[in-house]
Design an enzyme around this catalytic site. Structure first.
Site, mmCIF file in Angstrom:
data_model
loop_
_atom_site.group_PDB
_atom_site.id
_atom_site.type_symbol
_atom_site.label_atom_id
_atom_site.label_comp_id
_atom_site.label_asym_id
_atom_site.label_seq_id
_atom_site.Cartn_x
_atom_site.Cartn_y
_atom_site.Cartn_z
ATOM 1 N N ALA A 128 0.823 -1.217 0.000
ATOM 2 C CA ALA A 128 0.000 0.000 0.000
ATOM 3 C C ALA A 128 0.852 1.259 0.000
ATOM 4 C CB ALA A 128 -0.919 -0.002 1.232
ATOM 5 N N GLY B 228 -22.679 -23.007 6.285
ATOM 6 C CA GLY B 228 -22.560 -21.549 6.372
ATOM 7 C C GLY B 228 -22.437 -20.845 5.031
ATOM 8 N N GLU C 51 -27.021 -17.322 2.441
ATOM 9 C CA GLU C 51 -27.346 -16.021 3.021
ATOM 10 C C GLU C 51 -28.268 -16.232 4.225
ATOM 11 O OE1 GLU C 51 -26.264 -12.830 1.665
ATOM 12 O OE2 GLU C 51 -24.951 -14.359 0.889
ATOM 13 N N GLU D 69 -14.768 -4.896 -4.257
ATOM 14 C CA GLU D 69 -14.292 -6.194 -4.778
ATOM 15 C C GLU D 69 -14.888 -7.362 -3.992
ATOM 16 O OE1 GLU D 69 -13.099 -8.228 -7.354
ATOM 17 O OE2 GLU D 69 -11.557 -6.692 -7.573
ATOM 18 N N GLY E 242 -16.620 -16.927 2.343
ATOM 19 C CA GLY E 242 -15.669 -17.304 3.382
ATOM 20 C C GLY E 242 -15.104 -16.089 4.078
ATOM 21 N N LYS F 20 -24.875 -9.653 -7.781
ATOM 22 C CA LYS F 20 -23.478 -9.648 -8.228
ATOM 23 C C LYS F 20 -23.398 -9.405 -9.738
ATOM 24 C CE LYS F 20 -22.471 -12.959 -4.552
ATOM 25 N NZ LYS F 20 -22.481 -14.400 -4.232
ATOM 26 N N ASP G 107 -29.241 -13.294 -5.036
ATOM 27 C CA ASP G 107 -27.848 -12.969 -4.684
ATOM 28 C C ASP G 107 -26.968 -12.941 -5.944
ATOM 29 O OD1 ASP G 107 -25.554 -12.896 -2.594
ATOM 30 O OD2 ASP G 107 -25.030 -14.604 -3.864
ATOM 31 N N ALA H 275 -17.404 -0.999 14.951
ATOM 32 C CA ALA H 275 -18.781 -1.024 15.465
ATOM 33 C C ALA H 275 -19.284 -2.461 15.444
ATOM 34 C CB ALA H 275 -19.688 -0.142 14.609
ATOM 35 N N LYS I 145 -23.162 -6.734 -1.520
ATOM 36 C CA LYS I 145 -23.679 -6.718 -2.905
ATOM 37 C C LYS I 145 -25.133 -6.274 -2.976
ATOM 38 C CE LYS I 145 -23.968 -11.033 -1.101
ATOM 39 N NZ LYS I 145 -23.212 -12.131 -0.579
HETATM 40 N N1 HSE Z 1 -24.530 -16.771 -0.071
HETATM 41 C C1 HSE Z 1 -23.478 -16.370 -0.942
HETATM 42 C C2 HSE Z 1 -23.100 -17.535 -1.847
HETATM 43 C C3 HSE Z 1 -22.308 -15.920 -0.098
HETATM 44 O O1 HSE Z 1 -23.534 -18.657 -1.570
HETATM 45 O O2 HSE Z 1 -22.388 -17.353 -2.816
HETATM 46 C C4 HSE Z 1 -21.262 -15.158 -0.830
HETATM 47 O O3 HSE Z 1 -21.772 -14.053 -1.520
#
Ligand code: HSE
Length: 458
Positions: free
Chosen positions: A56, A210, A213, A152, A325, A228, A224, A66, A128
């Site tokens: 950088a 995990g 969303e 990004e 992740g 993107k 989702d 926060a 996003k």
């Molecule tokens: N829920 C999203 C996915 C997480 O499964 O791609 C990452 O944007």
């Protein structure tokens, strides 16, 4: 005589620009959210501090965070970093140069980001949904204030696709972008194919790992991915964010038999986001689509993401990596912080490419209507007896649908015989009418499946 290229470039730099060199003091970061992404960002910033600072050109320091749960936050960041439960305090803090928003959501997050911009702060976000819905307003505010909004981490996190489009492919006219940009649905489709799992069982596994969303309908309904895709299209074509106009279909209606029948014809089903430039506008669509099983994109498994770009000079390029992740997203967030560190204090013109899509949204391209988009299609038609195949073929001929292949499914697993059809390119409007006509035939015993085939030719 050899001259150092950097030095000789510097000697040509006009004095006025040289006087506005970026600052060398530490870039002071306030972060909103210390969940999965925030904690990853904290860890990677601490672990790789020296490398990040070297890249950088100056140190990047977290000065305030926060969090909703201050006890939990303190257990992550330790006793020395100031914490607050008021995100607005971070957004407006006098000692903060850049606000990292990794809390998610679209309502309060919009207010925090706009407040940060109004206070002259740069913003880095991995959100996003926020940008797809409120991006035009946010980028316009950033342009007025001369600050950077970097994102990004919002698209296929570990894949630097925004930078690839903006920088690596800057010389090119982009023809199309096609991506597997939702890990949850790719995980589900991979499980359905590899283990013959039902949709609901595969979804439960994705949630347990995990990937999904907070509201899994955003994943399985394609929302989702469309968030993107609208960011990718804006970058690729310099068009405004058009999430509201995208055609979005999810995977909840797909059955194991669709996956198996596609396989028989040599295809795999993937949830694809496609943004393709046409003469009259842009195709902007998220839908389950068949891809030839030998294609690289068909071999992106599990929760991984991949984005393919067709550009006029570079040709086809492919980008692959984790789409979700903690540290994977942190990698993208911190790369944006490095960009901000380099640009903070630079004159406005140098910041322009980093202001986000709005700054170069010069192509006000309309999104083409669904009926006008033409691709080959796959049809699965359940029939009362195998002889129904003739009636199906005749009906498609009457509807003027070009046909490449008609076959009976090899295995029906207790169901009626299934006629499988691969059509030639046909507009969705024509296919919809044909599917309707097939559905009303006496020989047809159940619901007709119609899916696009995506050729993604080089
Ligand atoms: N829920 C999203 C996915 C997480 O499964 O791609 C990452 O944007």
């Amino acid at each position: 005589m050899y001259r150092d290229p950097v030095e000789s470039h510097a000697s040509l730099t006009p004095l006025a620009s040289r006087e506005q060199r970026p600052s060398t003091r530490a870039l002071r970061v306030g972060m909103i959210g210390i969940g999965t992404v925030g904690s990853g960002t904290f860890r990677v910033l601490a672990r790789n501090h020296a490398e990040i600072a070297a890249r950088a050109g100056r140190s990047i320091e977290l000065v305030i965070v926060a969090a909703r749960n201050l006890t939990r936050a303190s257990s992550i960041v330790g006793p020395d970093l100031p914490l607050t439960d008021d995100p607005m305090q971070v957004a407006t803090h006098p000692d903060v140069d850049v606000v990292v928003e990794v809390a998610g959501g679209t309502g309060p997050a919009r207010d925090w980001v706009l407040a940060a911009i109004a206070h002259g702060k740069h913003v880095v976000t991995a959100n996003k949904a926020l940008l797809a819905v409120h991006g035009e307003e946010i980028f316009a505010a950033a342009r007025v204030q001369g600050v950077v909004v970097a994102y990004e981490g919002a698209v296929a996190v570990s894949i630097p696709i925004v930078k690839a489009l903006r920088e690596g492919l800057a010389a090119n006219r982009i023809e199309w972008v096609a991506g597997i940009i939702n890990g949850t649905t790719n995980f589900i489709l991979s499980k359905m194919r590899d283990e013959g799992l039902d949709f609901a069982v595969a979804l439960a596994q994705a949630q347990a790992l995990g990937y999904a969303e907070a509201d899994p309908t955003f994943d399985i309904d394609g929302i989702d991915a469309a968030h993107k895709l609208s960011l990718l299209a804006a970058n690729a074509f310099g068009m405004p964010l058009r999430f509201a106009d995208a055609q979005i279909e999810g995977i909840a209606q797909l059955k194991a038999i669709d996956v198996a029948c596609a396989e028989q014809l040599g295809f795999r089903i993937k949830l694809l986001g496609v943004a393709r430039r046409q003469a009259q506008g842009v195709e902007l669509r998220v839908q389950p689509a068949l891809i030839p099983a030998t294609h690289l994109m068909a071999n992106v498994h599990g929760a991984m993401n991949a984005v393919m770009v067709k550009a006029d000079a570079a040709g086809v390029t492919l980008y692959y990596g984790a789409g979700a992740g903690s540290e994977q997203t942190a990698s993208a967030v911190i790369a944006d912080l490095v960009d901000v560190a380099r640009l903070d204090g630079a004159d406005a013109a140098r910041q322009v490419p980093h202001l986000g899509v709005h700054a170069h949204a010069t192509n006000d391209l309309p999104v083409l209507p669904r009926a006008a988009v033409s691709t080959p299609h796959f049809l699965r038609v359940p029939v009362r007896s195998a002889s129904g195949i003739q009636r199906v073929a005749a009906c498609l001929a009457e509807q003027q649908v070009p046909v490449r292949q008609v076959a009976l499914a090899a295995r029906c697993e207790g169901a009626d015989p299934q006629v499988l059809v691969l059509t030639g390119p046909a507009a969705q409007g024509v296919l919809d009418l044909a599917a309707h006509a097939l559905q009303s035939l006496a020989e047809v015993s159940g619901g007709v499946t119609s899916l696009r085939v995506e050729e993604l030719a080089a």
